[in-house]
Design a protein around this motif. Structure first.
Motif, PDB file in Angstrom:
ATOM      1  N   LEU A   1       0.775  -1.250  -0.185  1.00 35.87           N
ATOM      2  CA  LEU A   1       0.078   0.049  -0.131  1.00 35.87           C
ATOM      3  C   LEU A   1       0.954   1.327   0.181  1.00 35.87           C
ATOM      4  CD1 LEU A   1      -2.466  -1.941   0.578  1.00 35.87           C
ATOM      5  CD2 LEU A   1      -3.406  -0.241   2.145  1.00 35.87           C
ATOM      6  N   ALA A   2       2.089   1.104   0.264  1.00 39.07           N
ATOM      7  CA  ALA A   2       3.118   2.221   0.589  1.00 39.07           C
ATOM      8  C   ALA A   2       3.334   2.890  -0.823  1.00 39.07           C
ATOM      9  CB  ALA A   2       4.254   1.761   1.236  1.00 39.07           C
ATOM     10  N   VAL A   3       3.353   2.077  -1.787  1.00 39.91           N
ATOM     11  CA  VAL A   3       3.715   2.630  -3.202  1.00 39.91           C
ATOM     12  C   VAL A   3       2.775   2.162  -4.282  1.00 39.91           C
ATOM     13  CG1 VAL A   3       6.388   2.613  -2.687  1.00 39.91           C
ATOM     14  CG2 VAL A   3       5.366   0.469  -3.577  1.00 39.91           C
ATOM     15  N   PRO A   4       2.750   2.832  -5.334  1.00 42.42           N
ATOM     16  CA  PRO A   4       1.852   2.734  -6.604  1.00 42.42           C
ATOM     17  C   PRO A   4       2.717   1.345  -7.222  1.00 42.42           C
ATOM     18  CG  PRO A   4       2.865   4.802  -6.838  1.00 42.42           C
ATOM     19  CD  PRO A   4       3.437   4.468  -5.597  1.00 42.42           C
ATOM     20  N   GLY A   5       2.193   0.431  -7.722  1.00 43.94           N
ATOM     21  CA  GLY A   5       2.545  -0.751  -8.344  1.00 43.94           C
ATOM     22  C   GLY A   5       3.414  -1.653  -7.166  1.00 43.94           C
TER      23      GLY A   5
ATOM     24  N   VAL B   1     -17.447  -2.510  17.626  1.00 44.99           N
ATOM     25  CA  VAL B   1     -18.161  -1.070  16.885  1.00 44.99           C
ATOM     26  C   VAL B   1     -17.019  -0.310  16.313  1.00 44.99           C
ATOM     27  CG1 VAL B   1     -19.607   0.596  17.035  1.00 44.99           C
ATOM     28  CG2 VAL B   1     -20.330  -1.595  18.193  1.00 44.99           C
ATOM     29  N   LEU B   2     -16.210   0.031  17.372  1.00 47.37           N
ATOM     30  CA  LEU B   2     -15.028   1.179  17.103  1.00 47.37           C
ATOM     31  C   LEU B   2     -14.385   0.429  15.754  1.00 47.37           C
ATOM     32  CD1 LEU B   2     -14.131   3.556  18.292  1.00 47.37           C
ATOM     33  CD2 LEU B   2     -12.487   2.279  19.704  1.00 47.37           C
ATOM     34  N   LEU B   3     -14.030  -0.723  15.928  1.00 44.97           N
ATOM     35  CA  LEU B   3     -13.159  -1.560  14.738  1.00 44.97           C
ATOM     36  C   LEU B   3     -14.078  -1.254  13.456  1.00 44.97           C
ATOM     37  CD1 LEU B   3     -10.973  -3.310  13.748  1.00 44.97           C
ATOM     38  CD2 LEU B   3     -12.257  -4.932  14.260  1.00 44.97           C
ATOM     39  N   CYS B   4     -15.289  -1.373  13.353  1.00 48.39           N
ATOM     40  CA  CYS B   4     -16.022  -1.167  12.100  1.00 48.39           C
ATOM     41  C   CYS B   4     -16.093   0.189  11.676  1.00 48.39           C
ATOM     42  CB  CYS B   4     -17.630  -1.279  12.356  1.00 48.39           C
ATOM     43  SG  CYS B   4     -17.895  -3.435  12.597  1.00 48.39           S
ATOM     44  N   VAL B   5     -16.027   1.189  12.576  1.00 47.12           N
ATOM     45  CA  VAL B   5     -15.944   2.556  12.257  1.00 47.12           C
ATOM     46  C   VAL B   5     -14.513   2.865  11.590  1.00 47.12           C
ATOM     47  CG1 VAL B   5     -15.893   4.970  13.015  1.00 47.12           C
ATOM     48  CG2 VAL B   5     -17.631   3.409  13.797  1.00 47.12           C
ATOM     49  N   VAL B   6     -13.371   2.385  12.344  1.00 44.09           N
ATOM     50  CA  VAL B   6     -12.272   2.728  11.941  1.00 44.09           C
ATOM     51  C   VAL B   6     -11.687   1.912  10.615  1.00 44.09           C
ATOM     52  CG1 VAL B   6      -9.672   2.039  12.638  1.00 44.09           C
ATOM     53  CG2 VAL B   6     -11.206   3.003  14.306  1.00 44.09           C
ATOM     54  N   THR B   7     -12.426   0.880  10.314  1.00 44.79           N
ATOM     55  CA  THR B   7     -12.108   0.198   8.970  1.00 44.79           C
ATOM     56  C   THR B   7     -12.755   1.108   7.538  1.00 44.79           C
ATOM     57  OG1 THR B   7     -13.933  -1.397   9.409  1.00 44.79           O
ATOM     58  CG2 THR B   7     -11.609  -2.204   9.878  1.00 44.79           C
ATOM     59  N   LEU B   8     -13.370   1.896   8.022  1.00 49.38           N
ATOM     60  CA  LEU B   8     -14.063   2.667   7.119  1.00 49.38           C
ATOM     61  C   LEU B   8     -13.022   3.887   6.747  1.00 49.38           C
ATOM     62  CD1 LEU B   8     -17.879   2.991   7.966  1.00 49.38           C
ATOM     63  CD2 LEU B   8     -16.724   1.362   6.490  1.00 49.38           C
ATOM     64  N   LEU B   9     -12.263   4.197   7.638  1.00 49.57           N
ATOM     65  CA  LEU B   9     -11.423   5.457   7.157  1.00 49.57           C
ATOM     66  C   LEU B   9     -10.482   5.240   6.120  1.00 49.57           C
ATOM     67  CD1 LEU B   9     -10.482   6.533  10.898  1.00 49.57           C
ATOM     68  CD2 LEU B   9     -12.243   7.367   9.375  1.00 49.57           C
ATOM     69  N   PRO B  10     -10.031   3.986   5.780  1.00 48.84           N
ATOM     70  CA  PRO B  10      -8.975   4.029   4.564  1.00 48.84           C
ATOM     71  C   PRO B  10      -9.899   4.549   3.390  1.00 48.84           C
ATOM     72  CG  PRO B  10      -8.826   2.056   5.850  1.00 48.84           C
ATOM     73  CD  PRO B  10      -9.989   2.844   6.431  1.00 48.84           C
ATOM     74  N   VAL B  11     -11.152   4.426   2.994  1.00 44.13           N
ATOM     75  CA  VAL B  11     -11.872   4.868   2.085  1.00 44.13           C
ATOM     76  C   VAL B  11     -12.260   6.137   2.278  1.00 44.13           C
ATOM     77  CG1 VAL B  11     -14.334   4.607   0.804  1.00 44.13           C
ATOM     78  CG2 VAL B  11     -12.898   2.520   2.036  1.00 44.13           C
TER      79      VAL B  11
ATOM     80  N   MET C   1      -7.518   6.203   0.505  1.00 44.69           N
ATOM     81  CA  MET C   1      -6.269   5.220   0.448  1.00 44.69           C
ATOM     82  C   MET C   1      -7.002   3.769  -0.197  1.00 44.69           C
ATOM     83  SD  MET C   1      -3.869   3.941   3.464  1.00 44.69           S
ATOM     84  CE  MET C   1      -4.701   2.704   4.313  1.00 44.69           C
ATOM     85  N   SER C   2      -8.123   3.558   0.060  1.00 43.41           N
ATOM     86  CA  SER C   2      -8.384   2.580  -0.708  1.00 43.41           C
ATOM     87  C   SER C   2     -10.041   2.568  -0.999  1.00 43.41           C
ATOM     88  CB  SER C   2      -8.966   1.417   0.579  1.00 43.41           C
ATOM     89  OG  SER C   2      -7.508   1.116   1.407  1.00 43.41           O
ATOM     90  N   GLY C   3     -10.351   1.641  -2.068  1.00 46.86           N
ATOM     91  CA  GLY C   3     -11.779   1.750  -2.791  1.00 46.86           C
ATOM     92  C   GLY C   3     -12.623   0.943  -2.491  1.00 46.86           C
ATOM     93  N   LEU C   4     -13.649   0.851  -3.559  1.00 48.75           N
ATOM     94  CA  LEU C   4     -14.697   0.298  -3.237  1.00 48.75           C
ATOM     95  C   LEU C   4     -14.996  -1.115  -3.066  1.00 48.75           C
ATOM     96  CD1 LEU C   4     -17.319   1.994  -5.742  1.00 48.75           C
ATOM     97  CD2 LEU C   4     -17.300   2.188  -3.359  1.00 48.75           C
ATOM     98  N   PHE C   5     -13.734  -1.828  -3.677  1.00 48.80           N
ATOM     99  CA  PHE C   5     -13.688  -3.332  -3.501  1.00 48.80           C
ATOM    100  C   PHE C   5     -13.497  -3.513  -2.004  1.00 48.80           C
ATOM    101  CE2 PHE C   5     -11.016  -7.121  -3.516  1.00 48.80           C
ATOM    102  CZ  PHE C   5     -12.031  -8.085  -4.057  1.00 48.80           C
TER     103      PHE C   5
ATOM    104  N   LEU D   1      -9.482  -8.974   5.871  1.00 51.47           N
ATOM    105  CA  LEU D   1      -9.497  -7.661   5.721  1.00 51.47           C
ATOM    106  C   LEU D   1      -8.329  -7.196   5.094  1.00 51.47           C
ATOM    107  CD1 LEU D   1     -11.306  -5.239   6.847  1.00 51.47           C
ATOM    108  CD2 LEU D   1      -9.516  -4.767   8.267  1.00 51.47           C
ATOM    109  N   PHE D   2      -7.124  -7.648   5.583  1.00 52.72           N
ATOM    110  CA  PHE D   2      -5.820  -7.154   4.813  1.00 52.72           C
ATOM    111  C   PHE D   2      -5.756  -7.811   3.590  1.00 52.72           C
ATOM    112  CE2 PHE D   2      -3.054  -4.605   7.546  1.00 52.72           C
ATOM    113  CZ  PHE D   2      -3.729  -4.273   8.580  1.00 52.72           C
ATOM    114  N   ALA D   3      -6.399  -8.929   3.226  1.00 54.11           N
ATOM    115  CA  ALA D   3      -6.366  -9.156   1.662  1.00 54.11           C
ATOM    116  C   ALA D   3      -7.376  -8.350   0.928  1.00 54.11           C
ATOM    117  CB  ALA D   3      -6.837 -10.732   1.762  1.00 54.11           C
ATOM    118  N   PHE D   4      -8.246  -7.997   1.439  1.00 55.02           N
ATOM    119  CA  PHE D   4      -8.956  -6.932   0.788  1.00 55.02           C
ATOM    120  C   PHE D   4      -8.213  -5.590   0.373  1.00 55.02           C
ATOM    121  CE2 PHE D   4     -12.768  -9.420   1.825  1.00 55.02           C
ATOM    122  CZ  PHE D   4     -13.521  -9.421   0.278  1.00 55.02           C
ATOM    123  N   LEU D   5      -7.636  -5.217   1.449  1.00 51.33           N
ATOM    124  CA  LEU D   5      -6.668  -4.010   1.282  1.00 51.33           C
ATOM    125  C   LEU D   5      -5.682  -4.248   0.074  1.00 51.33           C
ATOM    126  CD1 LEU D   5      -5.861  -3.057   4.864  1.00 51.33           C
ATOM    127  CD2 LEU D   5      -7.117  -1.602   3.352  1.00 51.33           C
TER     128      LEU D   5
END
Ligand code: HEM
Ligand SMILES: CC(C)=CCC/C(C)=C/CC/C(C)=C/COP(=O)(O)OP(=O)(O)O
Length: 310
Positions: free
Chosen positions: A34-38, A224-234, A238-242, A284-288
């Protein structure tokens, strides 16, 4: 190789907590991608992962050494190499020092000193601060100690960028935050099931000090906090719809588990929550990773017909 020798190797392998460390290394790998493109640079990726793996394995071996008394008393850990006497403390210490030194040599010489420093801090944080002090001192032990276990995405990020980019800290720390908030539901679910072990070993884990009912509510709160925090990358782009789709489905399932744990069908249900927590973090990390690498075009801006900014 004779039988005794291969048995010895198996004992040393067990000292490294191989499955936990495998997931730790995977989160570091995702941090790198995630740190670099490609694709991230090959040398820093390969030696960065090797160094992080060796450091985490060294920390795990030191944890065995410091926790000998506790491990002997607990049913779950009574078959560990030091508890059974299959290895002695000097062997474990020598093994841990070798792994730690090798890790530092690799990270300093072949990656960068910043990654070596951060990795060393994580090693000390888990092996000494958490295991030697916090674990025995406070039921918040795993919340604070969780910082060390959560650090690997940052270590991976530092390995491939040396933290030169403008938003490096914010993006890498968000991945750390996800694991940090995930740790309490992960561990306390297991601790509920194993509370008698911890009580017997005089380890002040939350279900022992504050009871099972209180711990269940804490698990729900952090989920609950985890569910909120995991939306922050979008939210920060940093992350998209997938990733968003994956995070929402995985999060809803975790919420269901945490809710059901308030009034569980049986004693074993807490272990089902614990097992799910491991699957959750891995997925979750595989999705990222897939989102960043294979589907960079699937952004909210694209989906809603807006132009991508930047
Ligand atoms: C302070 C933080 C943490 C605590 C206290 C904790 C505690 C535990 C405990 C007690 C177990 C059971 C081990 C066993 O039965 O041998 C476990 C299993 C596991 N943990 Fe954690 N954990 C923490 C952080 C992490 C992190 C950061 C990861 C990975 C990113 C992780 C991944 C795993 C995995 C994959 C397992 C399953 C191991 C297996 O199936 O043998 N844990 N954890
Ligand atoms: C350098 C670096 C990235 C360090 C990683 C730290 C690391 C190995 C974290 C693992 C977390 C873990 C297994 C905690 C359980 O400890 P416990 O002692 O409470 O559980 P136990 O009773 O199973 O030993």
């Amino acid at each position: 190789m004779n039988r005794a020798r291969s048995l010895d190797l198996r004992q040393y392998w067990a000292l490294t907590k191989p499955r936990v460390v495998a997931l730790i290394v995977f989160t570091a790998l995702v941090g790198m991608f995630l740190a670099v493109p490609g694709l991230p640079p090959l040398r820093e990726t390969v030696f960065g992962l090797l160094g992080i793996w060796l450091a985490a394995a060294s920390a795990a071996a030191i944890n065995h050494l410091i926790d000998q008394r506790i491990d002997k008393v607990m049913v779950r850990t009574a078959d560990r190499p030091l508890a059974t006497g299959a290895l002695n403390p000097s062997q474990v210490l020598a093994f841990a020092v070798c792994l730690g030194a090798l890790s530092m040599a690799i990270l300093i010489a072949l990656v960068n000193p910043l990654t070596a420093g951060l990795t060393f801090a994580s090693l000390i944080g888990y092996a000494i601060v958490y295991t030697g002090f916090l674990k025995r001192a406070t039921p918040q032990n795993i919340v604070i100690g969780g910082i060390a276990g959560a650090a690997p995405p940052l270590l991976g990020w530092a390995a491939v960028t040396n933290m030169q980019g403008q938003w490096d800290w914010a993006h890498a720390l968000l991945l750390v935050l996800i694991i940090f908030v995930w740790t309490p539901p992960h561990f306390w679910a297991l601790a509920i099931f194993r509370r008698e072990d911890y009580a017997r070993a005089l380890v002040p884990m939350l279900p022992v000090t504050h009871g099972v009912a209180y711990t269940r509510w804490q698990i729900l709160f952090y989920t609950v906090l985890l569910c909120v925090v995991t939306l922050l990358p979008v939210a920060i782009g940093m992350s998209g719809l997938f990733y968003l789709g994956g995070a929402v489905v995985l999060g809803l399932a975790f919420l269901w588990y945490a809710w059901r744990l308030l009034d569980p069908p049986d004693e074993l249900f807490a272990m089902r929550v614990f097992n799910y927590s491991v699957v959750y973090l891995m997925a979750l990390f595989a999705f990222l990773l897939v989102d960043h690498w294979l589907m960079p075009w699937l952004t909210p801006a694209q989906a809603f017909g807006l132009e991508r900014i930047g």
